[in-house]
Design a protein around this motif. Structure first.
Motif, PDB file in Angstrom:
ATOM      1  N   PRO A 659       0.831  -1.218   0.000  1.00 54.07           N
ATOM      2  CA  PRO A 659       0.000   0.000   0.000  1.00 54.07           C
ATOM      3  C   PRO A 659       0.858   1.257   0.000  1.00 54.07           C
ATOM      4  O   PRO A 659       2.033   1.243   0.382  1.00 54.07           O
ATOM      5  CB  PRO A 659      -0.806  -0.141   1.289  1.00 54.07           C
ATOM      6  N   VAL A 660       0.235   2.342  -0.427  1.00 52.06           N
ATOM      7  CA  VAL A 660       0.882   3.648  -0.493  1.00 52.06           C
ATOM      8  C   VAL A 660       0.032   4.626   0.311  1.00 52.06           C
ATOM      9  O   VAL A 660      -1.191   4.679   0.143  1.00 52.06           O
ATOM     10  CB  VAL A 660       1.022   4.136  -1.954  1.00 52.06           C
ATOM     11  N   ARG A 661       0.657   5.404   1.179  1.00 51.21           N
ATOM     12  CA  ARG A 661      -0.046   6.398   1.987  1.00 51.21           C
ATOM     13  C   ARG A 661       0.187   7.785   1.395  1.00 51.21           C
ATOM     14  O   ARG A 661       1.330   8.176   1.134  1.00 51.21           O
ATOM     15  CB  ARG A 661       0.427   6.356   3.439  1.00 51.21           C
ATOM     16  N   ILE A 662      -0.897   8.530   1.216  1.00 56.59           N
ATOM     17  CA  ILE A 662      -0.854   9.874   0.633  1.00 56.59           C
ATOM     18  C   ILE A 662      -1.559  10.830   1.575  1.00 56.59           C
ATOM     19  O   ILE A 662      -2.609  10.495   2.145  1.00 56.59           O
ATOM     20  CB  ILE A 662      -1.520   9.907  -0.758  1.00 56.59           C
ATOM     21  N   THR A 663      -1.021  12.018   1.726  1.00 57.04           N
ATOM     22  CA  THR A 663      -1.664  13.067   2.530  1.00 57.04           C
ATOM     23  C   THR A 663      -2.425  14.006   1.603  1.00 57.04           C
ATOM     24  O   THR A 663      -1.855  14.554   0.661  1.00 57.04           O
ATOM     25  CB  THR A 663      -0.629  13.849   3.336  1.00 57.04           C
ATOM     26  N   ALA A 664      -3.713  14.152   1.851  1.00 60.42           N
ATOM     27  CA  ALA A 664      -4.546  15.046   1.041  1.00 60.42           C
ATOM     28  C   ALA A 664      -4.474  16.456   1.600  1.00 60.42           C
ATOM     29  O   ALA A 664      -4.422  16.662   2.818  1.00 60.42           O
ATOM     30  CB  ALA A 664      -5.985  14.563   1.024  1.00 60.42           C
ATOM     31  N   THR A 665      -4.468  17.435   0.712  1.00 60.36           N
ATOM     32  CA  THR A 665      -4.383  18.836   1.111  1.00 60.36           C
ATOM     33  C   THR A 665      -5.721  19.536   0.843  1.00 60.36           C
ATOM     34  O   THR A 665      -6.484  19.139  -0.050  1.00 60.36           O
ATOM     35  CB  THR A 665      -3.271  19.551   0.331  1.00 60.36           C
TER      36      THR A 665
END
Length: 792
Positions: A659-665
């Motif tokens: 899995p890949v973790r992304i921070t939404a802005t």
């Protein structure tokens, strides 16, 4: 072509030159005036005159001037396709298209690159999903997942903006994956000279041309897939298309013969996923022989297998959707509705049913000193704080989560009411809702986006006094009418035109069976008549009375962000008493109606995805909308999205599932909206989970979404070079298609074509051996003719 012209620096000598020509003409006319063979004498005179004219022309010192590309001043881009599409072998070819391309770009083959290097500043590029510089083309491996022709040409235009770029030599098959239709933006580009890679011969191949998936509230087939499959060169062997789940189990299968003209056949699949939430399925196509033999893929004679399968994502929702049912008295309608909903794991009905009305304080005082309702006498604690008040209605709660839910009756605050997805009101007068609660219920639909359904009964609609109330305003029917308007005799249920078009309103998958089902429904005795439906509403079903007059039986409309419905038949439960089959149909109708009611209701956290337009990498933009308990936009939140690949290929490496973790802005365009972009690195399905925490770090909710990316299928959609697209690109930019066999000739021609930086060259016409040789040949010709004919 070279742009040339002629100038005369010695133009001042035109008078002597003219005089010489005049004298020569007179002398030749006089000397050849007599003698035999007048035709021969005229030819000889003409040859001698032309020789004198050529010499007189030299007195003017004629010079030729021409323009050509200034050597070393202009740039030239050589761009080569490095995508997987060039791994195709043309019919009878020992090498793939990519290998043929790499061989033609070898500097040792032909002299065209050396010739171009001597005249231009040649820059070399390779492209697949993006454009990249290369020193030479020996490292081309044709492993790119896309053919971003439009994106690469725009990159060339941006890189050389304001710089002298003479042209682009483009080596590709023309099968672009970033051009949806028409032509790309060619503004600012120099002439493009495409070199078409590959032959236009049809190859043996089975391919999925288009796959579209739709979901509906139709209970028997909530997932419908339209699949276009094409076969070329497969002969009489039929094509087979299967739908496989994540475990490789076949859930649907169809076969179709291949069309002789290579056109696609359309197949329609319907199936119901076994579990809620997001599921992934693989749609796979092949010939019947290949699909029967598990080892046939390794022995396949198709041009490629990359376009034989697609991964699709199906979202049935996580649920369950909570529906608040409020009734003025116990009735059979709730019994059947509740039982029907219990068979659907996506629906949860919470009941709030009044079993006794409120009573005035001065009436029926009961025993001396008693303040509680006599109905509760002898049951449990008779403490004043815990028993129902004597002047309050007696309510019973069904299917609540805990002892506190709905303890105070119908919700009085937005936080409490907005926890539900829909509200159903049945046989309940408008006075039950104080003005503040009625307005709150209207905001629940218009602002929160919830669903609202009113069922028919003797205290519903106009009989319940809902005209000119906030609840009446959002109903899809007009409640102001004169007279009772009660039809005579029982009424028969019929689908209206809009009902036939809505899958959730139907129970059968064909018209004939649906008409048979409707004709077998029993008559109903209770219906709330109304003047008409509102302009924005739709009538889904009608009730026809004994006189043949139609009355709206089920009407729906949008109201703000939500939707409302009015089921005006008050004894639908009679349908379930006819026989077991009718009971099953009635239960199915309730489930589909409730599913429709909650299908578009937003959650506190919603996650949606959309592809980035024109992105060759298949990038997906993730939108997370976060709301607080009042469904107001949630600002200053922390939003993280975990994207997990779901690879259905059993031979894929386990590392591809990481899995890949992304921070939404936060978005600057909409409050409560948070955005992130994900670029897939492989062909697979993807499951994204968004988690939201508020400003103090408390969890605010989560949401899931799923999608699939299959760049290889887009790359191999067509195996025939798209010569038409390349020809249009060349025509619009002033270039032309160049044959690979004519590259040497093209390299010699190109410096003479217009370029940003040109130079002018001059060359004398008079001071050349050719001019004097021409005059001498004319004189010798005249002398030879005279000797041949024996003239003096």
């Amino acid at each position: 072509m070279t742009i040339a012209s002629v100038i005369f620096p010695g133009i001042a000598w035109w008078i002597p030159a003219t005089a010489i020509l005049g004298v020569a003409a007179v002398a030749l006319s006089w000397s050849y005036r007599r003698g035999p063979a007048p035709g021969i004498r005229a030819v000889c005179a003409a040859l001698k005159f032309v020789a004198v004219a050529a010499l007189a022309f030299c007195l003017l010192e004629p010079l030729t001037t021409s323009q050509r590309s200034k050597p070393g001043a202009n740039f030239l881009a050589i761009v080569a396709d490095n995508s997987q599409g060039l791994q195709i072998h043309d019919a009878g070819a020992a090498r793939s298209r990519g290998e043929e391309l790499r061989a033609s770009l070898d500097p040792a083959v032909g002299t065209w690159q050396t010739a171009l290097d001597s005249q231009f500043q040649v820059r070399r590029y390779a492209f697949d999903a993006r454009l990249q510089d290369v020193r030479d083309f020996s490292a081309l491996d044709f492993s790119g997942r896309a053919s971003a022709i439009a994106t690469s040409l725009r990159s060339i235009a941006d890189r050389y903006k304001g710089r002298p770029l003479a042209g682009v030599l483009l080596f590709t098959d023309g099968n672009a994956t970033d051009i949806a239709g028409g032509l790309p933006d060619l503004a600012g580009l120099p002439p493009i000279y495409p070199v078409v890679v590959g032959k236009a011969d049809a190859l043996r191949d089975v391919s999925l041309q288009r796959v579209s998936v739709a979901q509906s509230a139709f209970e028997d087939a909530p997932v419908t897939a339209q699949v276009d499959v094409a076969g070329n060169g497969v002969g009489s062997d039929p094509m087979v298309v299967r739908v496989l789940d994540a475990a490789g189990k076949t859930v649907a299968e169809q076969s179709t013969p291949a069309h002789s003209d290579g056109s696609s056949a359309n197949l329609r699949f319907q199936w119901k996923p076994e579990k809620p939430g997001i599921s992934f399925f693989q749609i796979r196509a092949g010939t019947a022989a290949e699909m029967r033999d598990t080892n046939a893929a390794a022995k396949s004679t198709e041009a490629t297998l990359a376009n034989n399968s697609r991964v699709v994502a199906v979202d049935r929702g996580r649920g369950p959707h909570r529906i608040l049912y409020v009734a003025g008295r116990p009735n059979w309608e709730f019994k059947f509705l509740n039982r029907a909903a219990q068979a659907d794991d996506q629906l949860e009905v919470v009941g709030l049913i009044r079993i006794a009305r409120r009573e005035p304080k001065f009436a029926f005082r009961g025993r001396a000193g008693e303040t509680g309702n006599p109905l509760f006498r002898g049951f449990g604690d008779q403490n004043r704080e815990t028993t129902e008040r004597y002047d309050q209605p007696v309510l019973t709660r069904i299917n609540t989560r805990d002892d506190q839910e709905l303890r105070g009756g119908f919700p009085r605050t937005a936080e409490e009411l907005y926890a539900y997805d829909a509200v159903v009101v049945d046989d309940l007068e408008s006075e039950f809702f104080p003005p503040a609660q009625a307005m709150l219920l209207q905001k629940f639909v218009s602002e929160r986006g919830g669903g609202f359904l009113m069922l028919g009964g003797m205290e519903s609609f106009q009989e319940g006094g809902y005209q000119r109330t906030p609840i009446g305003e959002m109903l899809p029917v007009h409640l102001d009418r004169s007279g009772t308007g009660v039809p005579l005799g029982p009424v028969k249920f019929q689908l209206a035109r809009e009902g036939w078009l809505q899958t959730w309103a139907r129970l059968r998958d064909n018209d004939a069976d649906e008409r048979t089902r409707i004709s077998g429904m029993p008559a109903f005795d209770v219906i709330n008549t109304v003047r008409d439906v509102k302009p924005a509403a739709s009538v889904v079903a009608n009730a026809v009375d004994a006189a043949g007059k139609e009355h709206p039986a089920l009407a729906v409309q949008r109201f703000g962000r939500g939707r409302t419905g009015a089921l005006l038949v008050g004894d639908l439960w009679r349908w379930g008493l006819k026989d077991p089959a009718s009971h099953a149909d009635m239960d199915k109708t309730w489930r589909q109606l409730l599913r429709w009611l909650v299908s578009d209701v937003p959650n506190r956290v919603d996650l949606t995805t959309e592809p980035v337009p024109g992105d060759p990498n298949g990038a997906v933009r993730l939108h997370v909308r976060a709301r607080d308990e009042k469904f107001e936009p949630l600002d200053n939140a922390s939003v993280s999205v975990v994207v997990e690949p779901v690879v259905l290929d059993p031979t894929a490496s386990a590392t591809t599932n990481l899995p890949v973790r992304i921070t939404a802005t936060a978005s600057a365009d909409e409050p409560g909206l948070y955005e992130a972009t994900f670029v897939p690195r492989l062909t697979a399905g993807f499951r994204a989970t968004a988690s939201v925490t508020n400003s103090v770090g408390a969890p605010a909710g989560s949401a899931e979404a799923g999608w699939s990316t299959d760049l290889a299928a887009e790359e191999f959609r067509s195996l025939v070079p798209n010569t038409a697209l390349l020809a249009d690109i060349a025509k619009r930019t002033g270039g032309r298609i160049v044959s690979a066999d004519a590259l040497d000739a093209f390299a010699k021609e190109l410096p003479g074509r217009p370029a940003p930086l040109m130079e002018t060259t001059t060359q004398p016409l008079w001071h050349t051996p050719a001019m004097f040789l021409f005059a001498l040949l004319c004189l010798l010709g005249e002398w030879g003719i005279r000797r041949w004919k024996g003239l003096p």
